[in-house]
Design a protein around this motif. Sequence first.
Motif, PDB file in Angstrom:
ATOM      1  N   ALA A   1      -8.296   3.599   2.363  1.00 19.97           N
ATOM      2  CA  ALA A   1      -8.191   3.975   0.954  1.00 19.97           C
ATOM      3  C   ALA A   1      -8.913   5.299   0.698  1.00 19.97           C
ATOM      4  CB  ALA A   1      -8.762   2.864   0.084  1.00 19.97           C
TER       5      ALA A   1
ATOM      6  N   LEU B   1      -1.329  -0.747 -10.825  1.00 21.12           N
ATOM      7  CA  LEU B   1      -1.040   0.058  -9.629  1.00 21.12           C
ATOM      8  C   LEU B   1       0.373   0.649  -9.642  1.00 21.12           C
ATOM      9  CD1 LEU B   1      -2.564  -2.162  -6.792  1.00 21.12           C
ATOM     10  CD2 LEU B   1      -3.191   0.189  -7.278  1.00 21.12           C
TER      11      LEU B   1
ATOM     12  N   TYR C   1      -5.858   1.887  -2.490  1.00 18.66           N
ATOM     13  CA  TYR C   1      -5.681   0.442  -2.624  1.00 18.66           C
ATOM     14  C   TYR C   1      -6.186  -0.271  -1.369  1.00 18.66           C
ATOM     15  CZ  TYR C   1      -3.098  -3.984  -3.226  1.00 18.66           C
ATOM     16  OH  TYR C   1      -2.736  -5.302  -3.331  1.00 18.66           O
TER      17      TYR C   1
ATOM     18  N   THR D   1       2.059   2.091  -3.392  1.00 24.59           N
ATOM     19  CA  THR D   1       1.034   2.680  -4.280  1.00 24.59           C
ATOM     20  C   THR D   1       0.850   4.172  -3.993  1.00 24.59           C
ATOM     21  OG1 THR D   1      -0.876   2.257  -2.853  1.00 24.59           O
ATOM     22  CG2 THR D   1      -0.272   0.506  -4.387  1.00 24.59           C
ATOM     23  N   LEU D   2       1.217   4.608  -2.778  1.00 20.92           N
ATOM     24  CA  LEU D   2       1.089   6.025  -2.424  1.00 20.92           C
ATOM     25  C   LEU D   2       2.402   6.781  -2.607  1.00 20.92           C
ATOM     26  CD1 LEU D   2      -1.213   5.897   0.739  1.00 20.92           C
ATOM     27  CD2 LEU D   2      -1.833   6.287  -1.626  1.00 20.92           C
TER      28      LEU D   2
ATOM     29  N   GLY E   1       0.277   9.391   1.881  1.00 18.96           N
ATOM     30  CA  GLY E   1       0.647   9.691   0.494  1.00 18.96           C
ATOM     31  C   GLY E   1       0.476  11.166   0.150  1.00 18.96           C
TER      32      GLY E   1
ATOM     33  N   PHE F   1      -4.418   6.307  -6.418  1.00 17.36           N
ATOM     34  CA  PHE F   1      -5.064   5.046  -6.073  1.00 17.36           C
ATOM     35  C   PHE F   1      -5.430   4.994  -4.594  1.00 17.36           C
ATOM     36  CE2 PHE F   1      -2.463   3.736  -9.772  1.00 17.36           C
ATOM     37  CZ  PHE F   1      -3.487   3.236 -10.572  1.00 17.36           C
TER      38      PHE F   1
ATOM     39  N   VAL G   1       5.467   6.023  -1.421  1.00 19.81           N
ATOM     40  CA  VAL G   1       6.492   5.935  -0.376  1.00 19.81           C
ATOM     41  C   VAL G   1       7.630   5.046  -0.887  1.00 19.81           C
ATOM     42  CG1 VAL G   1       6.975   5.185   2.001  1.00 19.81           C
ATOM     43  CG2 VAL G   1       4.768   6.242   1.441  1.00 19.81           C
TER      44      VAL G   1
ATOM     45  N   MET H   1       0.841  -1.206   0.000  1.00 20.99           N
ATOM     46  CA  MET H   1       0.000   0.000   0.000  1.00 20.99           C
ATOM     47  C   MET H   1       0.875   1.255   0.000  1.00 20.99           C
ATOM     48  SD  MET H   1      -3.030   1.558   0.619  1.00 20.99           S
ATOM     49  CE  MET H   1      -3.744   2.994   1.410  1.00 20.99           C
TER      50      MET H   1
END
Lengths: 273, 248
Positions: free
Chosen positions: B150, B53, B76, A165-166, B101, B74, A168, A162
């Motif tokens: 998310a 992704l 996720y 995906t952001l 994020g 995204f 990091v 996760m």
Amino acid sequence: MLHDLFSPFMLTSYLASALVGTACGFLSVYVILKRLVFLAVALAQLVSAAVALAFFLHLNPTVAALGGVVLGALLFSWPALGSVLPRENAIGTSYALASAAGVLLIAKNAQGEEHLLNLLYGSVLTVPPGELWVMGGVVILAGAVYLRYAKEFLFTSFDPEMARTLGVRTRLWEAVLYVSLGLVIALAIHLGGIMLVFALLVMPGYAVLLARSRLRPAFWGAVVLALLAAVAGPALSLIWDVPTSAVSIGLLGLFVIGGAGIGHWRGALERGR
Amino acid sequence: MANIPLMQCRQTDMGYGRKVVLPDVSLAVAPGEVLGILGPNGAGKTTLLKTLLGLLPPVRGAISVPAGRARVRFGYVPQRQVVDETFPLTAADVVLMGRYGLLRPGRRPGRDDHAATLRALAEVGMADQARRLYRELSGGQKQRVLIARALAGQPTVLVLDEPTTDMDLGSERAILELIQRLRAEHGLTVLVVSHLLHVVLTLATRVALVDRRVEVLPVEDARGSEVLSAFYGVRVQVHAINGMHVVV
């Protein structure tokens, strides 16, 4: 006796123990949560082998230990290492090879046995001030990095997919974690010995997490327990005339038993609600 | 603008390293759609999802964002079985990670991030569970927390990997309704991967059938018994009951 407990010689050993305890206690929570116990012992063994090699080749042992452990940490954090079989296999192989290399190098060294004892039991009672400064610097630097980038370390450890995906940079933070773990191990072993350092890297975190502590208090709790055990070790060893590391590890054992008891009690309370 | 896809790939080979698992994939994700990804185990569903992704680089070609489109953000939702429950984190701690994020490295979450965390928990009906440890929640509650995480990141695309696996019927129904409601309220584009046919056929507006290749169909076509029977090699029938689809 009281005078001896607060002599400059003992105050230096308390300070050395406090530095080792603070660094290892904090990292112990990550060691437990990320299941790095095996990695910690392998890195510690790599340090032993690197120091033995340094003695054999008449090199600076601290530089050799740092070099060995940084290389090891980078190798163990390399993602491709676990692509075919679990990474633990490579870590176990490194542990065995480092152990064998250490034994061989010490056997071929005229002063081997003395150095081996130093490696295993440390010399917290005879720490030169220069090493204290280096350890102090590493503890402050690592502490600052961990506090500033706490969220990156947590996210990378808890859910790396996760996190990626952001955006990091999980590989970077993973490598920083491993290298800082390696640095602390390399320096701490020279001060406290392999046995005490390994215990401090596992048992404080284990105790607080067994006690069902939440994450943030777990870090502080582990540091406090590690400090208590590390600093009480030299004092009690002076009073009882027994080896320092064994006393500290015995205390840590009591903390683990206490943590398990508290965890059991809290679990029963929650089930009763 | 509505006709311009959010992201797309053309004749792209997807796989691990140099090993191609899905050759020659051409796919465009349209804004507001629910793209269901269906396929048997080992067919390449995860490879497709991870490549979209950005977790896996394509072996050949690229995933691109058309000119004029902003970069896709995204949200996720991984399979909840892969989330590490050793960590003593509360539901709120887990949801707060969805905000990371949006923050620069080294920047701590602020008041806005904590407020967004509580809003996201409220949206999935978990506001009263914010202080409970994540690992102590039920399977359905954990899934809601992961969906809230998310949402907290203000995504343009919600990505769900096996969202109802190992759930009882009631929890599964509740999660499907939650996803449909969130999609409608937030105007989200949704990618959903599942090996459960009825989950994908209920949620999706288009379906990607994945089995070493990718074929994209409108969901109405995918619900046809012939298509699914040919795809799985066994006789499949789909019945619609109260807006849900049952597969026999």
